[in-house]
Write a protein that holds these residues in place. Structure first.
Motif, mmCIF file in Angstrom:
data_model
loop_
_atom_site.group_PDB
_atom_site.id
_atom_site.type_symbol
_atom_site.label_atom_id
_atom_site.label_comp_id
_atom_site.label_asym_id
_atom_site.label_seq_id
_atom_site.Cartn_x
_atom_site.Cartn_y
_atom_site.Cartn_z
ATOM 1 N N ARG A 77 0.803 -1.254 -0.049
ATOM 2 C CA ARG A 77 -0.134 0.241 0.054
ATOM 3 C C ARG A 77 0.847 1.321 0.068
ATOM 4 N NH1 ARG A 77 -2.572 -2.941 4.193
ATOM 5 N NH2 ARG A 77 -1.754 -1.613 5.631
ATOM 6 N N TYR A 78 2.220 1.150 -0.219
ATOM 7 C CA TYR A 78 3.114 2.220 -0.050
ATOM 8 C C TYR A 78 2.920 3.151 -1.082
ATOM 9 C CZ TYR A 78 7.496 4.986 0.188
ATOM 10 O OH TYR A 78 8.257 5.918 0.121
ATOM 11 N N ILE A 79 2.814 2.791 -2.263
ATOM 12 C CA ILE A 79 2.788 3.718 -3.648
ATOM 13 C C ILE A 79 1.338 4.321 -3.337
ATOM 14 C CG2 ILE A 79 2.696 3.882 -5.898
ATOM 15 C CD1 ILE A 79 5.373 3.494 -4.860
ATOM 16 N N GLU A 80 0.388 3.523 -2.958
ATOM 17 C CA GLU A 80 -0.987 4.093 -3.152
ATOM 18 C C GLU A 80 -0.942 5.329 -1.883
ATOM 19 O OE1 GLU A 80 -5.465 2.968 -1.772
ATOM 20 O OE2 GLU A 80 -3.974 1.593 -1.936
ATOM 21 N N ASN A 81 -0.319 5.174 -0.767
ATOM 22 C CA ASN A 81 -0.351 6.134 0.415
ATOM 23 C C ASN A 81 0.571 7.085 -0.226
ATOM 24 O OD1 ASN A 81 -1.847 4.821 2.166
ATOM 25 N ND2 ASN A 81 -0.250 3.725 2.814
ATOM 26 N N LEU A 82 1.721 7.060 -1.083
ATOM 27 C CA LEU A 82 2.584 8.036 -1.453
ATOM 28 C C LEU A 82 1.776 9.060 -2.380
ATOM 29 C CD1 LEU A 82 5.583 8.520 -0.887
ATOM 30 C CD2 LEU A 82 5.975 7.462 -2.930
ATOM 31 N N TYR A 83 1.113 8.387 -3.392
ATOM 32 C CA TYR A 83 0.279 9.207 -4.326
ATOM 33 C C TYR A 83 -0.779 9.776 -3.689
ATOM 34 C CZ TYR A 83 2.961 8.759 -8.581
ATOM 35 O OH TYR A 83 3.932 8.788 -9.496
ATOM 36 N N ASN A 84 -1.561 9.254 -2.803
ATOM 37 C CA ASN A 84 -2.917 9.946 -2.048
ATOM 38 C C ASN A 84 -2.264 11.122 -0.907
ATOM 39 O OD1 ASN A 84 -4.516 8.400 -3.678
ATOM 40 N ND2 ASN A 84 -4.663 6.945 -2.250
ATOM 41 N N ASP A 85 -1.978 10.768 0.112
ATOM 42 C CA ASP A 85 -1.614 11.387 1.241
ATOM 43 C C ASP A 85 -0.339 12.100 0.991
ATOM 44 O OD1 ASP A 85 -3.801 10.818 2.373
ATOM 45 O OD2 ASP A 85 -3.043 9.422 3.833
ATOM 46 N N GLY A 86 0.641 11.477 0.294
ATOM 47 C CA GLY A 86 2.133 11.897 0.155
ATOM 48 C C GLY A 86 2.194 12.869 -0.850
ATOM 49 N N ALA A 87 1.308 13.170 -2.131
ATOM 50 C CA ALA A 87 1.405 14.184 -3.131
ATOM 51 C C ALA A 87 0.655 15.368 -2.455
ATOM 52 C CB ALA A 87 0.646 13.388 -4.168
ATOM 53 N N THR A 88 -0.102 15.530 -1.537
ATOM 54 C CA THR A 88 -0.661 16.718 -1.075
ATOM 55 C C THR A 88 -0.188 17.197 0.051
ATOM 56 O OG1 THR A 88 -2.535 15.402 -0.294
ATOM 57 C CG2 THR A 88 -2.996 15.839 -2.293
ATOM 58 N N LEU A 100 10.680 13.921 6.092
ATOM 59 C CA LEU A 100 9.733 12.868 5.640
ATOM 60 C C LEU A 100 9.188 12.066 6.904
ATOM 61 C CD1 LEU A 100 11.635 10.896 2.777
ATOM 62 C CD2 LEU A 100 9.470 11.938 2.788
ATOM 63 N N GLU A 101 8.196 12.059 6.625
ATOM 64 C CA GLU A 101 7.200 11.171 7.818
ATOM 65 C C GLU A 101 7.624 9.757 7.612
ATOM 66 O OE1 GLU A 101 3.118 11.750 7.754
ATOM 67 O OE2 GLU A 101 3.217 14.066 7.847
ATOM 68 N N ASP A 102 7.689 8.931 8.787
ATOM 69 C CA ASP A 102 7.959 7.524 8.643
ATOM 70 C C ASP A 102 7.226 6.820 7.568
ATOM 71 O OD1 ASP A 102 10.280 7.808 10.321
ATOM 72 O OD2 ASP A 102 9.188 6.855 12.043
ATOM 73 N N ARG A 103 5.935 7.150 7.431
ATOM 74 C CA ARG A 103 5.095 6.194 6.624
ATOM 75 C C ARG A 103 5.400 6.612 5.048
ATOM 76 N NH1 ARG A 103 -0.454 9.361 5.729
ATOM 77 N NH2 ARG A 103 -0.058 11.494 6.496
ATOM 78 N N PHE A 104 6.214 7.461 4.872
ATOM 79 C CA PHE A 104 6.497 8.049 3.501
ATOM 80 C C PHE A 104 7.990 7.693 3.302
ATOM 81 C CE2 PHE A 104 3.125 11.160 4.196
ATOM 82 C CZ PHE A 104 2.044 10.391 3.598
ATOM 83 N N ASN A 105 8.792 7.626 4.271
ATOM 84 C CA ASN A 105 9.961 7.134 4.007
ATOM 85 C C ASN A 105 10.414 6.221 3.316
ATOM 86 O OD1 ASN A 105 13.128 6.808 4.724
ATOM 87 N ND2 ASN A 105 12.733 8.294 6.342
ATOM 88 N N ILE A 106 11.288 6.232 2.410
ATOM 89 C CA ILE A 106 11.597 4.961 1.470
ATOM 90 C C ILE A 106 12.390 3.970 2.177
ATOM 91 C CG2 ILE A 106 13.626 5.720 0.314
ATOM 92 C CD1 ILE A 106 12.235 4.855 -2.418
ATOM 93 N N CYS A 107 13.099 4.557 3.362
ATOM 94 C CA CYS A 107 13.775 3.594 4.069
ATOM 95 C C CYS A 107 13.202 3.310 5.333
ATOM 96 C CB CYS A 107 15.160 4.151 4.377
ATOM 97 S SG CYS A 107 16.242 4.571 2.760
ATOM 98 N N THR A 108 13.078 1.784 5.700
ATOM 99 C CA THR A 108 12.422 1.697 6.797
ATOM 100 C C THR A 108 13.348 1.047 7.908
ATOM 101 O OG1 THR A 108 12.070 -0.808 6.047
ATOM 102 C CG2 THR A 108 10.693 1.032 5.359
ATOM 103 N N GLU A 109 12.787 0.352 8.816
ATOM 104 C CA GLU A 109 13.455 -0.348 10.011
ATOM 105 C C GLU A 109 14.533 -1.425 9.514
ATOM 106 O OE1 GLU A 109 9.657 -2.377 9.855
ATOM 107 O OE2 GLU A 109 10.373 -0.303 10.040
ATOM 108 N N ASP A 110 14.289 -2.071 8.458
ATOM 109 C CA ASP A 110 15.003 -3.257 7.984
ATOM 110 C C ASP A 110 15.230 -3.126 6.743
ATOM 111 O OD1 ASP A 110 13.193 -5.399 6.877
ATOM 112 O OD2 ASP A 110 12.075 -4.225 8.443
ATOM 113 N N LEU A 111 16.204 -3.817 6.349
ATOM 114 C CA LEU A 111 16.740 -3.793 4.814
ATOM 115 C C LEU A 111 15.835 -4.172 3.909
ATOM 116 C CD1 LEU A 111 19.130 -3.045 3.025
ATOM 117 C CD2 LEU A 111 20.174 -5.310 3.408
#
Length: 344
Positions: free
Chosen positions: A8-19, A189-200
């Motif tokens: 769901r990352y891309i969906e969130n990125l384009y919905n909430d993240g884009a605005t 960057l908020e963690d939900r949009f950050n492309i880097c997470t807690e693990d590789l």
């Protein structure tokens, strides 16, 4: 669960993240380390860069080219008028090099050069976004665009290190991803949009989604404005690295991104039905540059003494020539325009 969240990352990125802008008001924030910051892991990421400087620098340039293919990012850059000619592009992107060098080299703590640099960059992002939004309500420096820009610095390193002559070790790569997770956070960057997470593993999943669903399609059909801005960047940064060539680096970028037809070695799998590699349509000079870069990255950098030599060469460029004696820029743009200084 992780796969479901990342799907769901891309969906969130384009919905909430884009605005959602990075900062609503440039004067109301104060940068701070995230609660999950790990100093030892961050420093491992810095060391990973030191050990693999040539490949990571090449990846960042190709990453920047791919990011310029995103219309919303390109619009902001065009609006600022700071990178549309070779001279302005030279000054803008050398400044970017100097800032990122600070991040890679300096200790991250309040008052350090790295900390001041991050404060400055975040302030500039917020101000540029606010000015652009006043002119056009659809333009802003959004969470989405900063996350995609973050890919430009870390994505190809994590996903295509074999093509870049990067000596892989899992602890180092984990540190590098944590480094860019921290930098992303510090830049808003908020963690939900950050492309880097807690693990590789989950970080690579997000990077793969961004590459396959956003960057690869964008690189297949580029605009006239993209060609103009990328040519200006390559022409300007030629003063930093004379191996820069528009056609060669477009091929390199598209090859790293998996664009059909962009394969080189005879035994390289294509999986795209291509019958003729794109480089065969390039002029002899571009083909020569491309051949040399691929041979250096995929053959020579795996020889320890040659890796050491190129690391030293890139270090001298970053710490001496770019800062104190940019002789090619002096010739091309004049002495006054050749020197770029980091200001905080």
């Amino acid at each position: 669960m992780t796969n479901s969240v990342n799907s769901r990352y891309i969906e969130n990125l384009y919905n909430d993240g884009a605005t959602k802008p990075i900062d609503d008001d440039v004067s109301t924030y104060e940068i701070q380390l995230p609660s999950w910051y790990d100093e030892a892991k961050f420093k491992r990421g810095q060391q990973f860069y030191q050990d693999n400087r040539p490949g990571i620098v090449t990846a960042a340039l190709c990453g920047l080219i791919s990011v310029l293919a995103i219309p919303s990012i390109l619009e902001i850059l065009i609006f600022t008028r700071r990178s549309s000619s070779p001279m302005t592009a030279y000054k803008r992107y050398v400044l970017t090099i100097l800032h990122t060098t600070n991040w890679y080299d300096e200790e991250l703590k309040p008052g350090s050069k790295s900390w001041k640099s991050l404060e400055y960059v975040r302030r500039i992002h917020a101000a540029s976004g606010k000015q652009a939004n006043k002119q056009n309500s659809k333009m802003l420096v959004s969470q989405k665009d900063v996350a995609i820009t973050q890919f430009g610095f870390v994505g190809f390193v994590a996903l295509s290190y074999q093509m870049l002559g990067i000596r892989y070790d899992e602890a180092g790569m984990e540190g590098f991803v944590h480094f860019w997770r921290t930098i992303g956070y510090m830049l808003g960057l908020e963690d939900r949009f950050n492309i880097c997470t807690e693990d590789l593993a989950s970080s690579k999943q997000r990077m793969t989604l961004v590459l396959e669903q956003i960057l690869r399609p964008a690189l297949q059909t580029v605009s006239t404005e993209f060609v103009q801005m990328t040519n200006a960047m390559i022409d300007g940064l030629w003063c930093v690295n004379t191996f820069l060539d528009y056609n060669a680096f477009m091929f390199l970028t598209r090859r790293l991104a998996g664009v059909p037809g962009h394969y080189y070695w005879k035994d390289e799998p294509t999986n795209d039905g291509s019958t003729q590699p794109a480089y065969e349509k390039m002029g002899w000079h571009s083909r020569y540059i491309l051949c040399m870069i691929l041979y250096i990255n995929e053959v020579l950098l795996y020889v320890p003494i040659i890796r050491w030599y190129f690391n030293i060469l890139f270090t001298v460029n970053a710490y001496f020539i770019d800062k104190y004696f940019p002789y090619l820029a002096m010739i091309k743009f004049g002495i006054k325009n050749a020197f770029v200084r980091v200001v905080y």
